[in-house]
Design an enzyme around this catalytic site. Structure first.
Site, PDB file in Angstrom:
ATOM      1  NE  ARG A 189      -0.680   0.335   4.944  1.00 34.49           N
ATOM      2  CZ  ARG A 189      -1.024  -0.407   5.990  1.00 34.49           C
ATOM      3  NH1 ARG A 189      -1.975  -1.310   5.888  1.00 34.49           N
ATOM      4  NH2 ARG A 189      -0.415  -0.246   7.144  1.00 34.49           N
ATOM      5  CG  ASP A 190      -1.227   4.765   0.888  1.00 29.45           C
ATOM      6  OD1 ASP A 190      -1.219   3.887   1.786  1.00 29.45           O
ATOM      7  OD2 ASP A 190      -2.140   5.593   0.770  1.00 29.45           O
ATOM      8  CD  GLU A 191       1.791   2.800   6.522  1.00 26.01           C
ATOM      9  OE1 GLU A 191       2.103   3.010   7.673  1.00 26.01           O
ATOM     10  OE2 GLU A 191       0.641   2.484   6.185  1.00 26.01           O
TER      11      GLU A 191
ATOM     12  CG  ASP B 239       5.888  -2.686  11.771  1.00 25.28           C
ATOM     13  OD1 ASP B 239       5.833  -1.645  12.451  1.00 25.28           O
ATOM     14  OD2 ASP B 239       4.948  -3.053  11.038  1.00 25.28           O
TER      15      ASP B 239
ATOM     16  CD1 TRP C  18       6.845   1.977  15.379  1.00 24.40           C
ATOM     17  CD2 TRP C  18       5.913   1.261  17.270  1.00 24.40           C
ATOM     18  NE1 TRP C  18       5.715   1.262  15.053  1.00 24.40           N
ATOM     19  CE2 TRP C  18       5.126   0.817  16.190  1.00 24.40           C
ATOM     20  CE3 TRP C  18       5.523   0.901  18.561  1.00 24.40           C
ATOM     21  CZ2 TRP C  18       3.967   0.064  16.362  1.00 24.40           C
ATOM     22  CZ3 TRP C  18       4.367   0.144  18.737  1.00 24.40           C
ATOM     23  CH2 TRP C  18       3.610  -0.256  17.660  1.00 24.40           C
TER      24      TRP C  18
ATOM     25  CD  GLU D 193      -1.729  -3.185   8.946  1.00 23.09           C
ATOM     26  OE1 GLU D 193      -2.414  -3.248   7.901  1.00 23.09           O
ATOM     27  OE2 GLU D 193      -1.206  -2.137   9.365  1.00 23.09           O
TER      28      GLU D 193
ATOM     29  CG  HIS E 189       1.837  -5.351   8.300  1.00 26.25           C
ATOM     30  ND1 HIS E 189       1.463  -4.661   7.183  1.00 26.25           N
ATOM     31  CD2 HIS E 189       2.063  -4.425   9.266  1.00 26.25           C
ATOM     32  CE1 HIS E 189       1.469  -3.353   7.457  1.00 26.25           C
ATOM     33  NE2 HIS E 189       1.849  -3.177   8.720  1.00 26.25           N
TER      34      HIS E 189
HETATM   35  C1  BGC Z   1       2.081   0.558   9.876  1.00 29.44           C
HETATM   36  C2  BGC Z   1       2.527  -0.255  11.050  1.00 29.44           C
HETATM   37  C3  BGC Z   1       3.242   0.688  11.943  1.00 29.44           C
HETATM   38  C4  BGC Z   1       2.166   1.612  12.448  1.00 29.44           C
HETATM   39  C5  BGC Z   1       2.533   2.545  13.517  1.00 29.44           C
HETATM   40  C6  BGC Z   1       1.043   1.509  10.371  1.00 29.44           C
HETATM   41  O1  BGC Z   1       0.477   2.288   9.411  1.00 29.44           O
HETATM   42  O2  BGC Z   1       1.654  -0.224   8.816  1.00 29.44           O
HETATM   43  O3  BGC Z   1       2.974  -1.490  10.846  1.00 29.44           O
HETATM   44  O4  BGC Z   1       4.042   0.155  12.902  1.00 29.44           O
HETATM   45  O5  BGC Z   1       1.527   2.293  11.402  1.00 29.44           O
HETATM   46  O6  BGC Z   1       1.891   2.175  14.574  1.00 29.44           O
END
Ligand code: BGC
Length: 852
Positions: free
Chosen positions: A451-453, A460, A515, A728, A749
């Site tokens: 996706r757009d990410e 993660d 994180w 995910e 994910h």
């Molecule tokens: C991502 C996650 C990431 C999170 C932050 C999401 O949009 O896909 O895997 O860790 O944002 O909490």
């Protein structure tokens, strides 16, 4: 006699090393006598030989015992080991060549087309012609780009890699890659064209859900060709102001958006030959460093499993596996000007391509075709983009007129871990973790690939790192990412939630427990799994800066209960549109992570011989632990917010003080799991530790029940729904086969795949107890739920393996311990078993005793 097998530094695909002092590792065959010393010998190109002899039994990442190699210097290296019965034979020699190690080694400049190549314009080709000497003996091409670059010398493409040089914290550092191009030059005529097609890549591609251009508006290439002649001359050609530019038929290219190509236009090499556009030299280039990780390459292909027409009439193709890459299409017949369009998706919903989860990522490849007949088919593939997909929709051409395969790309990491057990669904789960890692380890470890990410979300990776380090050799890959992390870390020590950081400036102040802690956890994992001390040394300033910042965030109270947190992200009971609304109290979670980080930094300081630092971090950890207990824990072990995650964190990270607290917390965790009928109720931060926590609580039976639960939410729910990667969300696909209604639903994910590490450590029972598996624990958890499990691992010392079979209350266990390592054995039996074994193969057959 034993012949050691020698490797230099990390697992590299490059012909040259990123350092002049490569560390040496060797393994000796099983049964070799214990090493008491070693000798290293290097032979220079001029025949000079140097030797260095040492006492000792080390064999992993041993320091280079000579002067560092200069840039480009090449030597032959071999080692031999000594045992009590004398010296063994020399290993096969290995070539050690240093890459370009200093900025001053570069004569080539970063060049960019002067006109017509703004974002959204066609991909440019930049080219020149060079005269070649007729006595080339060897040649290297050093290459980097702002964007991605593919180079041709004559009509031969250089390398097998894609998307080079990869993604870095571009504001600070940019890696370069190196190729052996001797054969290219030997095949070329006396005057030959050198051409580079430059794509937007991560540098000028649309990134994040806002589709932002994050770095710069000019893409470019910097390539340096160095030739050695038989006469001993070194000739250097490099990109510079004399190069020419032109627009190719790649009309648009974007990692999220896909690629649009007009194949009626001349090809890139033909275009290059006519190129007349001027180039500019770009001065503002980040610091260049040799690449540490392997190339991104094609690692396999998959044929379609089937195709059909959707209710709306679309032609759909299923590749049977959610993967990352693109389609390679052989066009057998097409009319001039015919449009061929491919759309990609991970799932099918209501019989149609399920593209909603891709959000703003269009993920479409489009070609305008020339006339094609079967006598001369045309093979097309986009290489300036990639997609995460299992299904493709083909528009504009009949399936009879094409042949298809899916090309799988990934950073070309060596596989080192394998697991298998008696439950085929657990084996599929493990396979799904492997596929998830392949697809999300494309130069940077990402949350998701579709996706757009597709960002390097630190949380993660923080949870997945132990699994990643078990499945593949990720030393180089993650060492590179950690340098990006340190580079993007802010002056106040806070660590961005994505690395490379593309959320600045908007989310500038964001750092978060679980994180940002990747700054500390990931280096520690590399040390623990590979014995890599240098990574701790190198990251130490970054690790301590984060630990200090995190401690400061907690303030006087020693509780980190203010400010922004993701918390136990994606707790299954959180509403689909509020992933942060977990049951676990955010202060409990963040403070638990603070303790973990302070503990790991204290241990790191101890390992590095920084005793004062170790003491002060340990003191801080104790102070925070004490505050945690006072604020959150009752004497009977009850913890604030009373849910699976808080007990799991407290038990796994050793946050409790008294036996009463510990046993109370363990009992309560077990109760909660039983009440949930062994369904998971944890998000990103609780999930990686809950099975360990249940084991700490003396309930491995419940850990197994949870692992084997098939209902929603559970690990096997996705498997039972046909998943081929890790999702995910626990329920990315709902039970009725529709996609989770949330705006954030990926089917690839890796975070929940963190459980695979537990499969190795606990189900098979193979875990490191000293860095690099120098000592190993063999302690399989045999609860009676599974009848067989095995794990095999290529540790730095060599192959370690465990396999066990339970049959009629008898347990048969086979163990392999590599040379140079020892293992402690703990089997679920009352029979006598040696507590410790040395290198070699060992088998045991015992009467099984249930561990509960
Ligand atoms: C991502 C996650 C990431 C999170 C932050 C999401 O949009 O896909 O895997 O860790 O944002 O909490």
């Amino acid at each position: 006699m034993s012949y050691p097998s020698l490797t230099l530094e990390h697992d590299l695909t490059a012909p040259a090393l990123p350092t002049g002092s490569p560390r040496l590792s060797w393994t000796t065959p099983p049964g070799s006598p214990a090493q008491t010393g070693y000798a290293v010998e290097v032979t220079a190109v001029d025949g000079t030989v140097r030797r260095s002899e040492h006492d000792g039994d080390e064999s992993v990442l041993v320091a280079w015992p000579f002067e560092p190699l200069a840039s480009r210097e090449q030597v032959e290296v071999r080692v031999r080991t000594r045992a009590t019965d004398g010296w063994g034979d020399w290993s096969e020699p290995v070539i050690a060549e240093a890459s370009l190690l200093h900025a001053s080694d570069w004569q080539a400049r970063m060049i960019s087309p002067r006109e017509g190549h703004a974002a959204g314009d066609p991909a440019p080709v930049l080219a020149t012609e060079i005269d070649l000497p007729d006595d080339v003996v060897s040649a290297r091409l050093y290459l980097t780009a702002l964007g991605t670059a593919t180079v041709w010398i004559g009509d031969r493409r250089v390398g097998e890699d894609y998307l080079a040089p990869g993604w870095n914290a571009y504001r600070h550092r940019l890696e370069h890659r190196v190729h052996d191009v001797t054969d290219h030059l030997l095949a070329a005529g006396p005057r030959t064209q050198v051409a580079a097609v430059v794509g937007n890549g991560w540098y000028r591609g649309e990134l994040t859900w806002d589709l932002r251009l994050c770095y710069g508006d000019r893409i470019g290439v910097q390539a340096q060709l160095e030739i050695e002649t038989a006469g001993g001359e070194r000739i250097v050609y490099g990109t510079g102001p004399d190069w020419r530019a032109a627009a190719t038929g790649v009309l648009a290219d974007d990692l999220y958006g896909g690629q649009t190509t007009d194949l009626r236009r001349p090809g890139a090499l033909e275009t290059a030959a006519q190129a007349g556009g001027a180039v500019d030299v770009l001065d503002d280039v980040p610091t260049l460093e040799p690449a540490l990780g392997p190339d991104v390459r094609e690692i396999g292909t998959l044929s379609p499993l089937g195709n059909w027409r959707s209710p709306s009439g679309a032609q759909l193709v299923d590749f049977g596996q959610n993967l990352v890459g693109w389609l390679r299409i052989r066009v057998l017949r097409a009319a001039d000007g015919q449009l061929l369009k491919v759309r990609h998706a991970e799932v099918i919903e209501h019989g149609e391509l399920g593209t909603r989860p891709l959000r703003k990522a269009r993920a479409e490849d489009v070609w305008t075709l020339p006339a094609v007949g079967p006598e001369e088919p045309l093979v097309l593939e986009p290489t300036l983009t990639f997609h995460g997909f299992r299904y493709a929709e083909i528009e504009g051409i009949a399936l009879e007129d094409i042949e298809l395969e899916a090309v799988v790309i990934s950073s070309d990491l060596s596989r080192i871990g394998w697991f298998e057990c008696s439950d085929p669904e657990i084996n599929r789960l493990h396979e799904n973790v492997v596929w998830g890692m392949r697809g999300n380890f494309v130069d940077v470890p990402t949350d998701c690939p579709q996706r757009d990410e597709r960002l390097g979300w630190t949380g993660d990776l923080q949870v997945f790192a132990p699994t990643a380090a078990t499945l593949c050799d990720v030393r180089g890959f993650l060492t590179s990412w950690l340098r990006d992390l340190a580079a993007d870390q802010r002056a106040d020590g806070t660590v961005p939630v994505v690395i490379p950081d593309v959320l600045v400036p908007d989310v500038d102040s964001q750092f978060a427990a679980g994180w940002s802690d990747a700054a500390v956890v990931v280096p520690w994992v590399l040390y623990e799994r590979y014995g890599d001390l240098a990574v701790l040394e190198r990251q130490y300033p970054s690790m301590t800066a984060w630990a200090d910042a995190e401690y400061t965030a907690a303030g006087e109270s020693r509780l980190w209960d203010t400010g922004f947190q993701y918390g136990d992200w994606l707790d299954p009971t959180a509403p689909p549109d509020d992933a942060a609304a977990a049951k676990a109290d955010k202060g409990v979670v963040a403070t638990a992570y603070l303790v973990r980080t302070l503990d790991l930094v204290a241990r790191t300081a101890r390992v590095l011989g920084k005793d004062d630092d170790a003491a002060s971090h340990a003191e801080r950890a104790d102070a925070v632990r004490a505050a945690f207990r006072v604020a959150y824990v009752r004497a009977d072990g009850h913890i604030l917010s009373d849910c699976q995650t808080v007990y799991s964190l407290a038990l796994a990270y050793d946050l409790l003080g008294s036996d009463e607290e510990r046993s109370g917390a363990g009992r309560r965790l077990a109760e909660l799991v039983e009440e949930a009928d062994a369904h998971v109720s944890t998000g990103f931060l609780g999930t990686p530790v809950i099975l360990d926590a249940l084991c700490h609580a003396g309930r491995p039976d419940l850990a197994h029940r949870m692992l084997l639960q098939r209902g929603n939410p559970s690990w096997l729910y996705s498997v039972s729904m046909g998943a081929t990667t890790i999702w995910e969300r626990w329920d990315s696909l709902l039970e009725d086969g529709t996609i989770n209604p949330s705006g954030m639903t990926s089917f690839n994910h890796y975070a929940y795949g963190a459980v695979a590490d537990w499969l190795y450590r606990s189900v098979a029972g193979l875990a490191p107890t000293a860095p690099g598996y120098r000592t190993i624990s063999i302690a399989p958890l045999v609860t009676g739920d599974l009848t067989r499990a095995s794990a095999r691992l290529l540790t730095p010392y060599g192959e370690a393996a465990v396999s066990w079979v339970l049959r009629e209350e008898r347990l048969a266990v086979g163990v392999t311990v590599p040379t140079g390592s020892t293992a402690t054995i703990a089997l679920p039996t009352d029979d006598d078993v040696p507590a410790q074994v040395g290198p070699g193969r060992h088998t045991f057959e015992v009467a099984w005793r249930s561990p509960v």
